[in-house]
Design a protein around this motif. Structure first.
Motif, PDB file in Angstrom:
ATOM      1  N   ARG A  26      53.922  65.786  25.884  1.00  0.00           N
ATOM      2  CA  ARG A  26      54.243  64.370  25.696  1.00  0.00           C
ATOM      3  C   ARG A  26      53.436  63.546  26.682  1.00  0.00           C
ATOM      4  O   ARG A  26      53.414  63.838  27.886  1.00  0.00           O
ATOM      5  CB  ARG A  26      55.739  64.113  25.927  1.00  0.00           C
TER       6      ARG A  26
ATOM      7  N   SER B  27      52.294  75.059  26.619  1.00  0.00           N
ATOM      8  CA  SER B  27      52.516  73.671  27.052  1.00  0.00           C
ATOM      9  C   SER B  27      52.437  73.544  28.569  1.00  0.00           C
ATOM     10  O   SER B  27      51.832  72.619  29.111  1.00  0.00           O
ATOM     11  CB  SER B  27      53.878  73.185  26.561  1.00  0.00           C
TER      12      SER B  27
ATOM     13  N   GLY C 233      59.697  72.464  21.487  1.00  0.00           N
ATOM     14  CA  GLY C 233      58.618  71.658  22.056  1.00  0.00           C
ATOM     15  C   GLY C 233      57.443  72.463  22.541  1.00  0.00           C
ATOM     16  O   GLY C 233      56.392  71.899  22.889  1.00  0.00           O
TER      17      GLY C 233
ATOM     18  N   TYR D 247      53.245  71.759  22.511  1.00  0.00           N
ATOM     19  CA  TYR D 247      52.944  70.318  22.530  1.00  0.00           C
ATOM     20  C   TYR D 247      53.061  69.790  23.954  1.00  0.00           C
ATOM     21  O   TYR D 247      53.656  70.431  24.828  1.00  0.00           O
ATOM     22  CB  TYR D 247      53.924  69.546  21.642  1.00  0.00           C
TER      23      TYR D 247
ATOM     24  N   ASN E  19      62.160  60.001  21.083  1.00  0.00           N
ATOM     25  CA  ASN E  19      61.615  60.494  22.339  1.00  0.00           C
ATOM     26  C   ASN E  19      61.997  61.973  22.418  1.00  0.00           C
ATOM     27  O   ASN E  19      63.195  62.289  22.388  1.00  0.00           O
ATOM     28  CB  ASN E  19      62.230  59.738  23.511  1.00  0.00           C
ATOM     29  N   PRO E  20      61.044  62.894  22.438  1.00  0.00           N
ATOM     30  CA  PRO E  20      59.621  62.721  22.743  1.00  0.00           C
ATOM     31  C   PRO E  20      58.690  62.680  21.544  1.00  0.00           C
ATOM     32  O   PRO E  20      57.487  62.548  21.702  1.00  0.00           O
ATOM     33  CB  PRO E  20      59.325  64.013  23.530  1.00  0.00           C
ATOM     34  N   LEU E  21      59.221  62.792  20.328  1.00  0.00           N
ATOM     35  CA  LEU E  21      58.389  63.108  19.172  1.00  0.00           C
ATOM     36  C   LEU E  21      57.656  61.918  18.569  1.00  0.00           C
ATOM     37  O   LEU E  21      56.722  62.103  17.787  1.00  0.00           O
ATOM     38  CB  LEU E  21      59.260  63.752  18.087  1.00  0.00           C
ATOM     39  N   SER E  22      58.108  60.704  18.878  1.00  0.00           N
ATOM     40  CA  SER E  22      57.571  59.494  18.246  1.00  0.00           C
ATOM     41  C   SER E  22      57.757  59.515  16.733  1.00  0.00           C
ATOM     42  O   SER E  22      57.062  58.813  16.004  1.00  0.00           O
ATOM     43  CB  SER E  22      56.091  59.286  18.588  1.00  0.00           C
TER      44      SER E  22
ATOM     45  N   TYR F 161      59.636  66.035  11.529  1.00  0.00           N
ATOM     46  CA  TYR F 161      60.568  66.060  12.660  1.00  0.00           C
ATOM     47  C   TYR F 161      61.931  65.468  12.287  1.00  0.00           C
ATOM     48  O   TYR F 161      62.588  64.825  13.090  1.00  0.00           O
ATOM     49  CB  TYR F 161      59.986  65.327  13.864  1.00  0.00           C
TER      50      TYR F 161
ATOM     51  N   TRP G  59      52.800  62.476  21.060  1.00  0.00           N
ATOM     52  CA  TRP G  59      53.226  63.874  21.008  1.00  0.00           C
ATOM     53  C   TRP G  59      52.044  64.666  20.482  1.00  0.00           C
ATOM     54  O   TRP G  59      51.654  64.539  19.324  1.00  0.00           O
ATOM     55  CB  TRP G  59      54.432  63.997  20.095  1.00  0.00           C
TER      56      TRP G  59
ATOM     57  N   GLY H 274      55.803  70.080  26.438  1.00  0.00           N
ATOM     58  CA  GLY H 274      56.762  69.832  25.370  1.00  0.00           C
ATOM     59  C   GLY H 274      58.031  70.644  25.471  1.00  0.00           C
ATOM     60  O   GLY H 274      59.094  70.202  25.031  1.00  0.00           O
TER      61      GLY H 274
END
Length: 397
Positions: free
Chosen positions: A368, A338, A363, A366, A179-182, A154, A329, A356
């Motif tokens: 979140r 999603s 996104g 996925y 955010n949002p992927l961590s 990412y 995520w 996501g």
């Protein structure tokens, strides 16, 4: 007769999915479900007692109720730069290179108005936090979304950005921990970013709101740690997540002095700054952190992460264990979108997660999940999701 029509820019401000999620939540509650809301990343813990007492005491003072300055009190700005020095070894000028904000979203949403012109280009992450695009929409700036993909950790692939886009771009927005992927980034990434930005004369906008929510000994860095970074970067920090002060609406921007000054000038014409008592509470929060007094928010989320990720694995949904942030995520089961899986989970279990694609095209596939409930509630959420997975014959390895 209706003389008012919503402006076109309102339609570009954000994803309608967030409104949909709110309607799903309301519908689940109306059906009598016990809703467990893991949607919005709003801290469920209060600030430390010492911070609350400082806020209460300051709010009782008679001198707290005049207009505060839009750039923030000298005392708050000094406390912020002392914290930056303590935390990152970064030195900035509190007078010229620091300004207070009504939370980092305030600055991120207004920066484009201060440093760009209509028709300019800004490079954004996809997926990314919605305020990045919303700020551009208000300013009339064209977004150029860069896909952030799991296969690349990412991270931005700077070589994929077309030359003509790079030459026209005025801003590049990055957010690590994300955010949002961590997702997280290391020093070599930031070095490449600064090199890219200086090559094309692009201002780097680093959203560091989650710098203090990191786990397992990992310590995110500030982009301003790099030599010469202040020549090309402005960084945004928030007390909302770091110190559970979301409702106080306080954060700050540091770095590239012309960008800080431009943001100050804009805000001086839009608002009168952050409530002085909230600034006093922020000063106390910094002091608590410098003295290592009080519990750290990161410890709470690390414990929740460990419990929830394991419970989800047992439920049949294997999700990554993030190094930072309050989010998970998670890839959705094959054959589901999603939106479909999020809506069905809410309808059937009362557990709220965010699709996501609310954060961008990339996104899709996925969801979140925000770790903003006590551990018992997170375990209950995982149990309900596991029951739903078993009923549908689903799994994610």
């Amino acid at each position: 007769m209706n003389f008012v029509q919503p402006s076109e820019r309102l339609g570009r401000l954000g994803s309608s999915i967030f409104s949909e999620v709110a309607s799903w939540r309301a519908e689940a509650a109306s059906e009598g479900l016990d809703v467990i809301d893991l949607g919005i990343g709003s801290p469920d813990k209060p600030p430390a007692e010492a911070v609350r007492r400082t806020l209460a005491d300051a709010a009782m003072r008679e001198d707290m109720y005049g207009y505060p300055s839009s750039e923030g009190s000298p005392a708050f700005r000094q406390a912020a730069v002392e914290w930056l020095k303590f935390r990152f070894g970064v030195e900035v000028d509190p007078a010229a290179e620091t300004t207070v904000l009504m939370g980092s979203q305030d600055g991120l949403g207004h920066l484009a108005l201060a440093v760009t012109n209509p028709g300019d280009i800004a490079i954004l992450p996809d997926p990314g936090y919605p305020i990045y695009g919303a700020g551009l929409a208000v300013a009339g700036v064209e977004p150029y979304p860069v896909p952030l993909r799991e296969s690349n950790g990412y991270l931005f692939d700077f070589a994929s950005i077309p030359e003509d886009v790079a030459r026209r771009a005025k801003l590049i927005v990055v957010n690590y921990p994300s955010n949002p992927l961590s997702a997280v980034a290391d020093r070599s990434f930031y070095e490449s970013l600064i090199s890219f930005a200086k090559q094309y004369g692009i201002l780097v906008v680093h959203d560091a709101a989650y710098s203090e929510l990191a786990f397992d000994g990992y310590r995110p860095m500030s982009i301003l740690e790099l030599p010469g970074a202040k020549d090309a970067a402005i960084e945004f920090h928030s007390l909302s997540k770091s110190f559970n002060m979301a409702g106080c609406r306080i954060g700050f921007a540091v770095g590239h002095a012309p960008a800080v000054q431009a943001l100050r000038t804009l805000k001086a014409n839009l608002d009168y700054g952050v409530f002085a008592a909230a600034q006093e509470a922020g000063i106390r929060a910094f002091a608590e952190d410098l003295s290592n007094e009080g519990a750290k928010a990161a410890a709470v989320y690390q414990s929740r992460r460990d419990i929830f990720v394991e419970a989800m694995r047992e439920a049949g949904w294997v999700v990554p264990k993030p190094k930072a942030t309050m989010f998970v995520w998670a890839r959705v089961p094959q054959g589901w979108t999603s939106r479909q899986i999020s809506q069905e989970i809410c309808r059937r279990t009362g557990v709220v997660v965010v699709p996501g694609n609310a954060f961008g095209v990339e996104g899709e596939g996925y969801v979140r999940i925000a770790l903003v409930q006590e551990e018992g509630r997170l375990l209950e959420a995982a149990r309900r999701i596991g029951e739903f997975f078993r009923e549908e014959g689903l799994s994610v390895d």
